[in-house]
Scaffold this motif. Sequence first.
Motif, mmCIF file in Angstrom:
data_model
loop_
_atom_site.group_PDB
_atom_site.id
_atom_site.type_symbol
_atom_site.label_atom_id
_atom_site.label_comp_id
_atom_site.label_asym_id
_atom_site.label_seq_id
_atom_site.Cartn_x
_atom_site.Cartn_y
_atom_site.Cartn_z
ATOM 1 N N VAL A 94 0.854 -1.113 -0.162
ATOM 2 C CA VAL A 94 0.007 -0.069 -0.192
ATOM 3 C C VAL A 94 0.933 1.152 -0.131
ATOM 4 C CG1 VAL A 94 -1.988 -0.891 1.034
ATOM 5 C CG2 VAL A 94 -0.231 -0.112 2.492
ATOM 6 N N ALA A 95 0.426 2.219 -0.522
ATOM 7 C CA ALA A 95 1.105 3.411 -0.792
ATOM 8 C C ALA A 95 0.721 4.714 -0.119
ATOM 9 C CB ALA A 95 1.594 3.775 -2.157
ATOM 10 N N VAL A 96 1.334 5.797 0.369
ATOM 11 C CA VAL A 96 0.640 7.043 0.800
ATOM 12 C C VAL A 96 0.464 7.652 -0.488
ATOM 13 C CG1 VAL A 96 1.639 9.186 1.793
ATOM 14 C CG2 VAL A 96 2.260 6.948 2.735
ATOM 15 N N PRO A 97 -0.516 8.410 -0.582
ATOM 16 C CA PRO A 97 -1.080 8.892 -1.888
ATOM 17 C C PRO A 97 -0.103 10.122 -2.296
ATOM 18 C CG PRO A 97 -2.823 8.873 -0.312
ATOM 19 C CD PRO A 97 -1.698 8.415 0.501
ATOM 20 N N GLU A 98 0.409 10.851 -1.347
ATOM 21 C CA GLU A 98 1.354 11.837 -1.605
ATOM 22 C C GLU A 98 2.823 11.320 -1.960
ATOM 23 O OE1 GLU A 98 2.934 16.069 0.403
ATOM 24 O OE2 GLU A 98 1.574 14.927 1.556
ATOM 25 N N ARG A 99 3.605 11.938 -2.983
ATOM 26 C CA ARG A 99 5.022 11.372 -3.054
ATOM 27 C C ARG A 99 5.900 11.837 -2.072
ATOM 28 N NH1 ARG A 99 6.104 7.509 -7.351
ATOM 29 N NH2 ARG A 99 3.888 7.055 -8.268
ATOM 30 N N PHE A 100 7.061 11.453 -2.079
ATOM 31 C CA PHE A 100 8.303 11.999 -1.124
ATOM 32 C C PHE A 100 8.773 13.139 -1.850
ATOM 33 C CE2 PHE A 100 12.539 12.287 -0.181
ATOM 34 C CZ PHE A 100 12.512 12.408 1.419
ATOM 35 N N THR A 101 8.858 14.049 -0.815
ATOM 36 C CA THR A 101 9.370 15.434 -1.173
ATOM 37 C C THR A 101 10.189 15.884 0.172
ATOM 38 O OG1 THR A 101 9.312 17.830 -1.806
ATOM 39 C CG2 THR A 101 7.722 16.715 -0.782
ATOM 40 N N MET A 102 11.588 16.360 -0.271
ATOM 41 C CA MET A 102 12.419 16.734 0.831
ATOM 42 C C MET A 102 11.793 18.309 1.611
ATOM 43 S SD MET A 102 14.650 14.886 1.970
ATOM 44 C CE MET A 102 15.868 16.063 2.761
ATOM 45 N N SER A 103 10.763 18.778 0.802
ATOM 46 C CA SER A 103 10.180 20.082 1.124
ATOM 47 C C SER A 103 9.571 19.962 2.592
ATOM 48 C CB SER A 103 9.461 20.759 0.017
ATOM 49 O OG SER A 103 8.271 20.083 -0.003
ATOM 50 N N LYS A 104 9.253 18.698 2.761
ATOM 51 C CA LYS A 104 8.529 18.461 4.056
ATOM 52 C C LYS A 104 9.330 18.049 5.271
ATOM 53 C CE LYS A 104 4.699 16.373 4.073
ATOM 54 N NZ LYS A 104 3.339 15.781 4.028
ATOM 55 N N LEU A 105 10.714 18.576 4.896
ATOM 56 C CA LEU A 105 11.651 17.995 6.132
ATOM 57 C C LEU A 105 11.766 19.183 7.235
ATOM 58 C CD1 LEU A 105 13.824 16.048 7.160
ATOM 59 C CD2 LEU A 105 15.614 17.536 5.847
ATOM 60 N N GLN A 106 11.531 18.830 8.357
ATOM 61 C CA GLN A 106 11.599 19.688 9.575
ATOM 62 C C GLN A 106 12.862 19.620 9.981
ATOM 63 O OE1 GLN A 106 9.074 21.898 10.194
ATOM 64 N NE2 GLN A 106 8.120 21.192 8.493
ATOM 65 N N PRO A 107 13.923 20.752 9.895
ATOM 66 C CA PRO A 107 15.139 20.569 10.652
ATOM 67 C C PRO A 107 15.432 20.104 12.015
ATOM 68 C CG PRO A 107 14.614 22.864 10.078
ATOM 69 C CD PRO A 107 13.284 22.078 9.895
ATOM 70 N N ALA A 108 16.308 19.677 12.432
ATOM 71 C CA ALA A 108 16.631 19.216 13.684
ATOM 72 C C ALA A 108 16.703 20.410 14.693
ATOM 73 C CB ALA A 108 18.048 18.556 13.914
ATOM 74 N N SER A 109 15.902 20.175 16.013
ATOM 75 C CA SER A 109 15.777 21.400 16.897
ATOM 76 C C SER A 109 16.761 21.505 17.865
ATOM 77 C CB SER A 109 14.494 21.152 17.346
ATOM 78 O OG SER A 109 14.169 20.023 18.058
#
Length: 109
Positions: A94-109
Amino acid sequence: MSEHPPRTTALQSYELDEVEVPIGEAKQTVRAIKITIHGQNIFLRALEPVVRIGDTGVLYPRIEPDEQTIIGYVTDQPPEGAAITLEYPGLVPVAVPERFTMSKLQPAS
């Protein structure tokens, strides 16, 4: 007899966080991407699911007790637009409908 009545696993969304985690036998701390996948009916089974982002395997996939979340890590950056899939051995992925994108990456806090 199955612990759960047959219900279809469905994946809905994901989040990415930059983290540092101890990996390997030496438990050396490395930068990684933590992926948190949200969905429904993500059951604990005898065999662990295989989670992939394109051809990149997700390390240490862990299903949360709510059976709606699975968390894992990747140490290599997957390609933009790759499919995020979860597969139980012997079953159709099964797949997540949305494809992978690095724009979703939250930087380390």
